[in-house]
Write a protein that holds these residues in place. Structure first.
Motif, PDB file in Angstrom:
ATOM      1  N   ASP A  51       0.829  -1.206   0.000  1.00  0.00           N
ATOM      2  CA  ASP A  51       0.000   0.000   0.000  1.00  0.00           C
ATOM      3  C   ASP A  51       0.870   1.264   0.000  1.00  0.00           C
ATOM      4  O   ASP A  51       2.098   1.186  -0.049  1.00  0.00           O
ATOM      5  CB  ASP A  51      -0.990  -0.009   1.171  1.00  0.00           C
ATOM      6  CG  ASP A  51      -0.327   0.039   2.543  1.00  0.00           C
ATOM      7  OD1 ASP A  51       0.850   0.433   2.652  1.00  0.00           O
ATOM      8  OD2 ASP A  51      -1.008  -0.318   3.523  1.00  0.00           O
ATOM      9  N   GLU A  52       0.227   2.412   0.086  1.00  0.00           N
ATOM     10  CA  GLU A  52       0.935   3.691   0.018  1.00  0.00           C
ATOM     11  C   GLU A  52       1.869   3.928   1.206  1.00  0.00           C
ATOM     12  O   GLU A  52       2.773   4.751   1.151  1.00  0.00           O
ATOM     13  CB  GLU A  52      -0.058   4.858  -0.110  1.00  0.00           C
ATOM     14  CG  GLU A  52      -1.093   4.937   0.970  1.00  0.00           C
ATOM     15  CD  GLU A  52      -2.251   3.949   0.799  1.00  0.00           C
ATOM     16  OE1 GLU A  52      -2.939   3.708   1.803  1.00  0.00           O
ATOM     17  OE2 GLU A  52      -2.469   3.406  -0.291  1.00  0.00           O
ATOM     18  N   ARG A  53       1.684   3.174   2.299  1.00  0.00           N
ATOM     19  CA  ARG A  53       2.587   3.266   3.453  1.00  0.00           C
ATOM     20  C   ARG A  53       3.715   2.254   3.391  1.00  0.00           C
ATOM     21  O   ARG A  53       4.544   2.187   4.287  1.00  0.00           O
ATOM     22  CB  ARG A  53       1.802   3.055   4.751  1.00  0.00           C
ATOM     23  CG  ARG A  53       0.731   4.112   5.015  1.00  0.00           C
ATOM     24  CD  ARG A  53      -0.116   3.692   6.169  1.00  0.00           C
ATOM     25  NE  ARG A  53      -0.442   2.277   5.940  1.00  0.00           N
ATOM     26  CZ  ARG A  53      -1.111   1.505   6.773  1.00  0.00           C
ATOM     27  NH1 ARG A  53      -1.527   1.971   7.895  1.00  0.00           N
ATOM     28  NH2 ARG A  53      -1.350   0.248   6.484  1.00  0.00           N
ATOM     29  N   GLY A  54       3.696   1.417   2.334  1.00  0.00           N
ATOM     30  CA  GLY A  54       4.732   0.417   2.173  1.00  0.00           C
ATOM     31  C   GLY A  54       4.425  -0.913   2.840  1.00  0.00           C
ATOM     32  O   GLY A  54       5.240  -1.824   2.806  1.00  0.00           O
ATOM     33  N   GLN A  55       3.246  -1.019   3.446  1.00  0.00           N
ATOM     34  CA  GLN A  55       2.853  -2.258   4.105  1.00  0.00           C
ATOM     35  C   GLN A  55       2.253  -3.235   3.093  1.00  0.00           C
ATOM     36  O   GLN A  55       1.757  -2.833   2.040  1.00  0.00           O
ATOM     37  CB  GLN A  55       1.828  -1.976   5.211  1.00  0.00           C
ATOM     38  CG  GLN A  55       2.334  -1.034   6.283  1.00  0.00           C
ATOM     39  CD  GLN A  55       3.584  -1.554   6.956  1.00  0.00           C
ATOM     40  OE1 GLN A  55       3.648  -2.697   7.400  1.00  0.00           O
ATOM     41  NE2 GLN A  55       4.618  -0.709   7.025  1.00  0.00           N
ATOM     42  N   ILE A  56       2.262  -4.513   3.423  1.00  0.00           N
ATOM     43  CA  ILE A  56       1.650  -5.526   2.562  1.00  0.00           C
ATOM     44  C   ILE A  56       0.143  -5.296   2.562  1.00  0.00           C
ATOM     45  O   ILE A  56      -0.462  -5.118   3.615  1.00  0.00           O
ATOM     46  CB  ILE A  56       1.984  -6.938   3.080  1.00  0.00           C
ATOM     47  CG1 ILE A  56       3.497  -7.150   3.079  1.00  0.00           C
ATOM     48  CG2 ILE A  56       1.274  -7.999   2.234  1.00  0.00           C
ATOM     49  CD1 ILE A  56       3.951  -8.365   3.857  1.00  0.00           C
ATOM     50  N   ARG A  57      -0.435  -5.279   1.376  1.00  0.00           N
ATOM     51  CA  ARG A  57      -1.871  -5.030   1.258  1.00  0.00           C
ATOM     52  C   ARG A  57      -2.671  -6.095   2.001  1.00  0.00           C
ATOM     53  O   ARG A  57      -2.251  -7.235   2.147  1.00  0.00           O
ATOM     54  CB  ARG A  57      -2.293  -4.982  -0.203  1.00  0.00           C
ATOM     55  CG  ARG A  57      -1.782  -3.748  -0.903  1.00  0.00           C
ATOM     56  CD  ARG A  57      -2.500  -3.525  -2.228  1.00  0.00           C
ATOM     57  NE  ARG A  57      -2.067  -2.278  -2.795  1.00  0.00           N
ATOM     58  CZ  ARG A  57      -2.560  -1.079  -2.478  1.00  0.00           C
ATOM     59  NH1 ARG A  57      -3.533  -0.979  -1.601  1.00  0.00           N
ATOM     60  NH2 ARG A  57      -2.098   0.013  -3.054  1.00  0.00           N
ATOM     61  N   ARG A  58      -3.846  -5.693   2.440  1.00  0.00           N
ATOM     62  CA  ARG A  58      -4.716  -6.539   3.247  1.00  0.00           C
ATOM     63  C   ARG A  58      -5.037  -7.871   2.574  1.00  0.00           C
ATOM     64  O   ARG A  58      -5.074  -8.912   3.215  1.00  0.00           O
ATOM     65  CB  ARG A  58      -5.998  -5.766   3.552  1.00  0.00           C
ATOM     66  CG  ARG A  58      -6.961  -6.505   4.398  1.00  0.00           C
ATOM     67  CD  ARG A  58      -8.133  -5.629   4.749  1.00  0.00           C
ATOM     68  NE  ARG A  58      -9.152  -6.442   5.390  1.00  0.00           N
ATOM     69  CZ  ARG A  58     -10.411  -6.163   5.366  1.00  0.00           C
ATOM     70  NH1 ARG A  58     -10.844  -5.089   4.725  1.00  0.00           N
ATOM     71  NH2 ARG A  58     -11.280  -6.931   5.969  1.00  0.00           N
ATOM     72  N   HIS A  59      -5.289  -7.846   1.285  1.00  0.00           N
ATOM     73  CA  HIS A  59      -5.699  -9.054   0.578  1.00  0.00           C
ATOM     74  C   HIS A  59      -4.555  -9.713  -0.191  1.00  0.00           C
ATOM     75  O   HIS A  59      -4.781 -10.430  -1.158  1.00  0.00           O
ATOM     76  CB  HIS A  59      -6.865  -8.749  -0.361  1.00  0.00           C
ATOM     77  CG  HIS A  59      -8.079  -8.308   0.384  1.00  0.00           C
ATOM     78  ND1 HIS A  59      -8.773  -9.148   1.220  1.00  0.00           N
ATOM     79  CD2 HIS A  59      -8.700  -7.109   0.456  1.00  0.00           C
ATOM     80  CE1 HIS A  59      -9.784  -8.490   1.762  1.00  0.00           C
ATOM     81  NE2 HIS A  59      -9.755  -7.256   1.313  1.00  0.00           N
ATOM     82  N   ALA A  90      -5.102 -12.768  -2.843  1.00  0.00           N
ATOM     83  CA  ALA A  90      -6.355 -13.411  -2.497  1.00  0.00           C
ATOM     84  C   ALA A  90      -7.292 -13.420  -3.692  1.00  0.00           C
ATOM     85  O   ALA A  90      -7.318 -12.487  -4.492  1.00  0.00           O
ATOM     86  CB  ALA A  90      -7.006 -12.680  -1.329  1.00  0.00           C
ATOM     87  N   VAL A  91      -8.037 -14.491  -3.799  1.00  0.00           N
ATOM     88  CA  VAL A  91      -9.051 -14.595  -4.834  1.00  0.00           C
ATOM     89  C   VAL A  91     -10.372 -14.726  -4.108  1.00  0.00           C
ATOM     90  O   VAL A  91     -10.534 -15.568  -3.223  1.00  0.00           O
ATOM     91  CB  VAL A  91      -8.805 -15.834  -5.734  1.00  0.00           C
ATOM     92  CG1 VAL A  91      -9.899 -15.971  -6.758  1.00  0.00           C
ATOM     93  CG2 VAL A  91      -7.441 -15.735  -6.384  1.00  0.00           C
TER      94      VAL A  91
END
Length: 94
Positions: A51-59, A90-91
């Protein structure tokens, strides 16, 4: 040595069809830096995983040598030069 970042089929088109992205590491490195190095040529791919903060996206799930990075230290999870990093998106459906 070379760590490997393995991409799922759904993201390979964003990396010119590559299934694996080799990353040369001189020693233990944080996962975030490894992803930055692997995705440098493909900023759109990078934005699908982090994401924009550099964290792994939720999905999106990222595993380092079989261990879930989100349950470890997230983007600070240690990656060694012999590590394999799997990115799994994720799917979902209904």
């Amino acid at each position: 040595m070379t760590a490997r970042v393995v991409l799922p089929g759904l993201l390979r088109d964003l990396a010119d069809g590559a299934a694996e992205l080799p990353v040369e590491l001189g020693g233990e490195t944080a996962l975030g830096e490894v992803l930055d190095l692997a995705f440098e040529p493909w900023p759109i791919l990078a934005s699908r995983v982090r994401d924009e903060r550099g964290q792994i996206r939720r999905h999106v799930n990222v595993f380092v040598d079989g261990e879930d990075a989100k349950r470890a230290d997230g983007v600070q999870t240690a990656v060694t030069p012999s590590s394999t990093v799997h990115v799994i998106n994720a799917v979902s459906g209904g």
